[in-house]
Design a protein around this motif. Structure first.
Motif: not given
Lengths: 481, 427
Positions: B136-154
């Motif tokens: 789940s966490a890794l798919l939230i951050g799927f779009f790795q080039d988006r800062a918001t996605a990375a922060v949301a995954a974390l």
């Protein structure tokens, strides 16, 4: 050749080949190809270590002792711990040698690495107190030298030297007192007990247990990455604690209990510190500190489950953090120091390294399917059964470590990548090492039965030795002498 | 799929989708077959002992699956949904960088979900729970080039990690008191009429830990901050995770351990209170969201809260039906969300007017100052995240930062550098 002689020969090869390789890589015609010498020596040493394990398993599992003996500890002592630790150490050193950036493996650094490997393997195969003291010095010198020769590594080398000198001094004095007045013998006085406590303090210093942990992050932040990994992953202090402290009393010795409590605090504290690290080296260093402390934390357990967990953590955390450290080194060798203060967006130019970093990170966190799940399950179950606060500290440590790993991964690889950044594809030798380490962690995680069975035997023998009045090494008592 | 990618030879898209789809379809068919057999046995449960994974002394990690009136219908539903999502994602993510990664994580999620649902012991359930959380966490951050996605995954991972610790402790306590993690040692009888075999105090402790774990996974107050952000992931994963399966994993956990919850009224009433509170909170906050996926996230949170409250009230079959119906509706809505404007225009053209008249909320009945206050509260997401940040995250980080600063200062002093100096040698 009988089994004992075969084991001695295999251990001898595992120790002497890297030692000879160190000489050949430093002087003579092979110095220009030092890296090749290092790899060949590492492969031969690892094969010899595997032969040693096979022979030990084929044998009845009883220890083999040879050579001079002091306070019950033989010069060469091969037991379950040796059979577990020697191939592990050989594999770690081989992985470092193969995956290290090529420019860091010259005729000065390769001999240091090989000398460290030979010394560490030798340490795992001895129970002689004086030999342990000498090998502490032998294994610390290459790290100190490598750190000192690294550009700007002087301060880190100084901190490391201070810690190691103090640790070795405490160990030497402690061993003298232990030998003079062995606490495990009837009618012993306070001298031996003082010796035991000095040894415990030495182990704390060498292991980087709070409050003696400062050299750990200093070494990772200021020294050569390879030297830091080679110095910290083999768990030299844990092996020494097993040799000198386990079996010290007719139960768990007070020193060992104290060590375990301090190690538990270190596990949680270092993992918490990892959450706020500002660069990649700091992250790897604090995670390594946290995980390696967990090994010591489990050694004072009175249940086989906890001891078995500690030994499993020894292997799982060592292999996964070696992998993680090597990936971090690979990234740093291409891109320079990596900050964790902002998103670096490295996934775009190093996608495979991103995957490996995450996999090794997860493999160190107790994710199901990896060896660390088995290790954590055993150590948490054992410690919660044994001492509730211990289990809760272990769990706190794993929570913080998990957050730190994912934060590190997100900060290094997540976020937008600057335009025109060159790609950093993974090299074949790096892929070989990382994939091999990952496969080992996965195979041992999915089919842990044989390994856990072997670890249970080792743990069982440690628990049994505690119950008796004899010291752990007991080299004199065995028939293979 | 992962190993070929690691050695530099990832599978092509068609092979990837067929492999994952084939796996899910096989699982679905097996589940349907098991359902048929279970019906023939009048829902008499079967425990399948697949052996012992590893054991030391008395501690054994057993692989035990259970086929009963709860697990088999649920696994039919979850695997069927996975088949559909796989088919959708194959088209939706065509030529997307990270295509293989998505399907590896989807397969990991499917495995985790099946383990979680079929688990006959808390060890197996925990393994499945972890797989679901990580994927789940890794798919939230799927779009790795988006800062918001990375922060949301974390953020999602941190929440999971903290709440998962409670499940881990619950498992260890269960091991400690019953000598095993097998559910049949903790409760006996057939679902939903099982009886708890544990001491009431122990049952209360375990039930509280299970509730804590469920709150994180189901995005309940005070752990709900990650859920709206989770919509940063690709639409197919949002649908299956936060519309359908992952968000209900907490509910499933509590349904599975309903006997323990029943023996712990304190935990049950706490669950009712939190579930109801979350439903009100999410309903209010969701009503002021300006993007469709956030609205759907809060709608999911609302329903998950109601489901947990139902479980706390002692209902068993009703929440199960609620889970299935909500999951189907919500995943469809999320899958259609990228085409929502297009759908709306088509519908408006067909109907000749606005297809969705303005809702008549009870808020209209309130006086103006109260409405303004509620509006402000809703815009600030109920001040929940702000409170968590100020009361928990910032103090903890401040302490850790101080400790780290002192550490650096001490090391610098030892190194003879006097003042703190960052960086160092790089070799």
């Amino acid at each position: 050749m009988n089994a004992a002689a075969g084991q001695l020969a295999a251990l001898g090869v595992a120790v002497t080949v890297p030692a000879i390789g160190a000489v050949l890589a430093r002087v003579g015609p092979l110095a220009p190809v030092a890296r090749i010498v290092g790899i060949v020596s590492g492969v031969v040493s690892a094969l010899a270590a595997l032969v040693l394990v096979a022979m030990w398993q084929a044998h009845d599992g009883s220890p083999t002792a040879w050579g001079d003996s002091l306070a019950g500890g033989s010069l060469v002592f091969i037991d379950g711990l040796t059979a577990m630790a020697v191939p592990y150490v050989a594999l770690v050193f081989l992985a470092i040698t193969v995956a290290a950036p090529r420019r860091t493996l010259d005729s000065e650094s390769v001999p240091r690495l090989l000398a460290g490997s030979a010394g560490t393997i030798a340490l795992m195969g001895t129970a002689h107190p004086v030999a342990l003291v000498i090998l502490w010095v032998v294994t610390a010198l290459p790290t100190w030298s490598g750190t000192r020769s690294a550009q700007g590594g002087g301060p880190a080398a100084r901190v490391y030297a201070l810690a190691m000198a103090a640790a070795t001094a405490f160990l030497a004095v402690g061993v003298v007192l232990l030998v003079r007045d062995p606490p495990w013998q009837p009618g012993s006085g306070p001298v031996g007990n003082v010796g035991g406590w000095l040894v415990a303090i030495a182990v704390m210093m060498r292991k980087g247990i709070v409050p003696f942990h400062s050299w750990y992050p200093a070494l990772y932040s200021g020294g050569a990455f390879g030297a830091a990994l080679a110095a910290t992953m083999p768990h030299i202090a844990a092996a020494t604690a097993i040799r000198l402290l386990v079996g010290h009393a007719g139960g768990v010795s007070a020193e060992l209990v104290f060590l375990a409590q301090a190690a538990l605090v270190t596990t949680a504290y270092a993992a918490a510190l990892a959450v706020v690290q500002r660069d990649l080296r700091g992250l790897v260093g604090t995670l390594a500190l946290s995980q390696s402390s967990l090994v010591l934390a489990g050694l004072a357990g009175t249940l086989p489950t906890e001891l078995c967990g500690a030994l499993a953590v020894w292997i799982s955390s060592g292999l996964s953090l070696t992998g993680m450290g090597l990936v971090a080194w690979s990234i740093e060798s291409r891109a320079g120091p990596v900050s964790l203060e902002t998103l670096q967006g490295r996934a775009a130019d190093a996608p495979t390294l991103s995957g490996f970093f995450l996999l090794f990170g997860l493999a160190s966190l107790g994710v199901p399917g990896t060896l660390s799940f088995v290790a954590d399950d055993l150590i948490v179950s054992g410690s919660l059964d044994d001492r509730l606060h211990a289990g809760l500290l272990v769990i706190a440590g794993t929570v913080f470590a998990g957050i730190a790993v994912l934060r590190g991964w997100v900060r290094v690889f997540g976020g937008p990548a600057p335009a025109h950044r060159p790609p950093h594809p993974i090299l074949p030798r790096e892929r070989l090492v990382f994939t091999s380490l990952m496969v080992v962690l996965l195979v041992l995680g999915l089919w842990p039965g044989p390994l856990v069975h072997s670890l249970e035997q080792i743990a069982g023998s440690l628990v049994a030795q505690r119950g008796s009045d004899t010291p752990l090494p007991a080299g004199n008592d065995h028939p293979h002498r | 799929m992962g190993l070929p990618a690691l050695v530099g030879r990832p599978l092509d898209e068609r092979t990837t989708t067929r492999l994952v789809g084939g796996g899910f379809a096989s699982a679905f068919l097996a589940a349907v077959l098991a359902l048929g057999l279970l019906l023939a046995r009048h829902f008499n449960p079967t425990v399948v002992h697949l052996g012992t994974w590893f054991h030391v002394g008395h501690h054994a990690a057993t692989i035990e699956l259970v086929a009963d009136a709860l697990s088999i219908p649920y696994v039919c539903f979850s695997t069927g949904l996975c088949v559909l999502i796989n088919a959708f994602a194959g088209k939706y993510l065509h030529r997307e960088p990270g295509f293989t990664r998505f399907f590896v994580l989807l397969a990991l999620f499917g495995t985790g979900m099946n383990l979680l649902v079929l688990a006959g012991s808390i060890d197996v359930l925990f393994a499945g729970w972890e797989f679901v959380g990580i994927s789940s966490a890794l798919l939230i951050g799927f779009f790795q080039d988006r800062a918001t996605a990375a922060v949301a995954a974390l953020r999602a991972f941190i929440t999971y990690r903290i709440c998962d610790a409670a499940l881990l402790v619950a498992g260890v306590v269960m091991h400690s008191v019953s000598g095993s993690g097998d559910f049949e040692r903790a409760f006996s009888g057939n679902w939903p009429h099982a009886t708890c075999l544990l001491d009431p105090t122990v049952a209360t402790v375990i039930a509280l830990l299970l509730v804590f774990a469920a709150l994180g996974k189901s995005g309940q107050v005070p752990f709900s901050g990650w859920l709206p952000r989770a919509m940063e992931g690709p639409t197919p994963s949002s649908a299956i995770f936060y519309g359908a399966l992952s968000i209900h994993a907490g509910a499933y956990l509590l349904l599975r351990c309903e006997a323990i919850l029943e023996a712990a009224p304190v935990a049950a009433w706490l669950l009712v209170a939190i579930g109801t509170g979350t439903a009100l909170h999410a309903s209010l906050v969701g009503s002021v969201q300006s993007d469709l996926k956030s609205m759907l996230a809060y709608a999911s949170m609302t329903q998950a809260g109601i489901i947990l409250a139902e479980i706390g009230l002692g209902l068993r079959v009703v929440p199960l039906i609620h889970v299935v119906s909500h999951a189907i509706l919500r995943s469809l809505q999320i899958l259609r969300s990228p085409s929502a404007l297009h759908d709306r225009h088509e519908l408006a053209a067909a109907l000749g007017g606005n297809p969705t008249p303005a809702s008549r909320s009870f808020v209209r009945l309130l006086p103006e100052p109260a409405r303004a206050f509620l509006y402000r509260v809703a815009l600030e997401r109920g001040y929940e995240e702000m409170a968590v940040d100020r009361l928990v995250i910032q103090p903890v980080l401040a302490v850790l930062e101080t400790a780290a600063r002192m550490e650096r200062g001490f090391v610098a002093w030892l190194a003879g550098q006097g003042q703190r100096r960052r960086g160092g040698a790089r070799r």
